[in-house]
Design a protein around this motif. Structure first.
Motif, short mmCIF file in Angstrom:
data_model
loop_
_atom_site.label_atom_id
_atom_site.label_comp_id
_atom_site.label_asym_id
_atom_site.label_seq_id
_atom_site.Cartn_x
_atom_site.Cartn_y
_atom_site.Cartn_z
N GLY A 279 -0.56 4.65 0.63
CA GLY A 279 -1.13 5.70 1.23
C GLY A 279 -0.23 6.49 2.41
O GLY A 279 -0.35 7.76 2.38
N ALA A 280 0.07 5.81 3.31
CA ALA A 280 0.96 6.27 4.35
C ALA A 280 2.01 6.95 3.82
O ALA A 280 2.49 8.27 4.36
N VAL B 189 0.83 -1.02 0.06
CA VAL B 189 0.01 -0.02 -0.08
C VAL B 189 0.81 1.34 -0.10
O VAL B 189 2.11 1.09 0.31
N ASP C 194 2.16 0.51 5.90
CA ASP C 194 0.64 1.13 6.19
C ASP C 194 0.87 1.13 7.68
O ASP C 194 0.15 0.38 8.34
N GLU D 130 -9.09 0.52 -4.23
CA GLU D 130 -8.70 -0.33 -2.98
C GLU D 130 -8.98 0.61 -1.52
O GLU D 130 -8.88 1.87 -1.71
N ASP D 131 -9.22 0.00 -0.52
CA ASP D 131 -9.50 0.82 0.61
C ASP D 131 -8.49 1.78 1.11
O ASP D 131 -8.82 2.88 1.32
N HIS D 132 -7.20 1.35 1.02
CA HIS D 132 -6.13 2.39 1.15
C HIS D 132 -6.12 3.68 0.39
O HIS D 132 -5.72 4.71 0.60
N GLU D 133 -6.62 3.37 -0.96
CA GLU D 133 -6.66 4.34 -1.92
C GLU D 133 -7.76 5.39 -1.59
O GLU D 133 -7.60 6.51 -1.86
N LYS E 34 -4.29 7.66 8.35
CA LYS E 34 -5.54 8.05 7.70
C LYS E 34 -6.27 9.03 8.51
O LYS E 34 -7.11 9.61 7.64
N ASP F 275 -8.88 5.88 1.17
CA ASP F 275 -8.54 6.66 2.44
C ASP F 275 -7.52 7.78 2.14
O ASP F 275 -7.86 8.99 2.52
N LEU F 276 -6.70 7.67 1.13
CA LEU F 276 -5.84 8.73 0.51
C LEU F 276 -6.70 9.95 -0.25
O LEU F 276 -6.42 10.97 0.10
#
Length: 160
Positions: A27-28, A25, A67, A92-95, A72, A97-98
């Motif tokens: 996002g972080a 992932v 991650d 996807e979930d982390h995308e 988030k 969230d970003l």
């Protein structure tokens, strides 16, 4: 972050990231970059180009450092950010969230361009989640394109 900060010598207004995920992932990592003072205070346009491996199936192992759970809920001001473009967005979930984080932190954001991967536009629920996020930010012009280049919808031309 310190190494990046150390090597930043020029002023800029566009940040373009080309990321190869290899199943991890991102996002972080992007959140950390956007939170850097010299980046968030100068960036007017952000482009994130996501490259996925041809062979699917790689995923982050449990407790992977890519991650961290607290990113988030981060809040910082992307005061000058006016346009964001994602290329290869899968939903996807982390995308997602970003996407929410950027929309929440960029009060002057005018335009969001999403170029979906085939995985995103073949999954109806992923497209629906993206549109639901955009509905909360009516001041932002949102354009969504399929990987073929055809426009899938916008705030004024919603998914049917």
């Amino acid at each position: 972050m310190h190494e990046i900060e150390k090597h930043m010598i020029a002023e800029f207004s566009i940040l373009e990231l080309h990321l190869t995920t290899e199943g991890h992932v991102f996002g972080a990592f992007v959140c950390h970059l956007l939170g850097m003072n010299r980046i968030r205070c100068a960036m007017q346009r952000l482009k994130v180009d996501l490259q996925r491996p041809m062979v699917k199936g790689k995923v982050c192992p449990p407790n992977c450092p890519c991650d961290s759970p607290d990113w988030k809920s981060q809040t910082f001001s992307l005061t000058y950010l006016e346009e964001v473009e994602f290329d290869g967005f899968e939903g996807e979930d982390h995308e997602l969230d970003l996407l929410k984080l950027i929309l929440r932190c960029a009060p002057m954001l005018k335009r969001m361009i999403m170029k979906l991967s085939k995985e995103a536009w073949t999954g109806y629920s992923r497209c629906t989640k993206i549109y639901d996020i955009f509905k909360a930010y009516t001041s932002v012009e949102c354009y969504i394109y399929l990987s073929t280049g055809l426009m899938h919808g916008s705030r004024n031309c919603p998914l049917t």
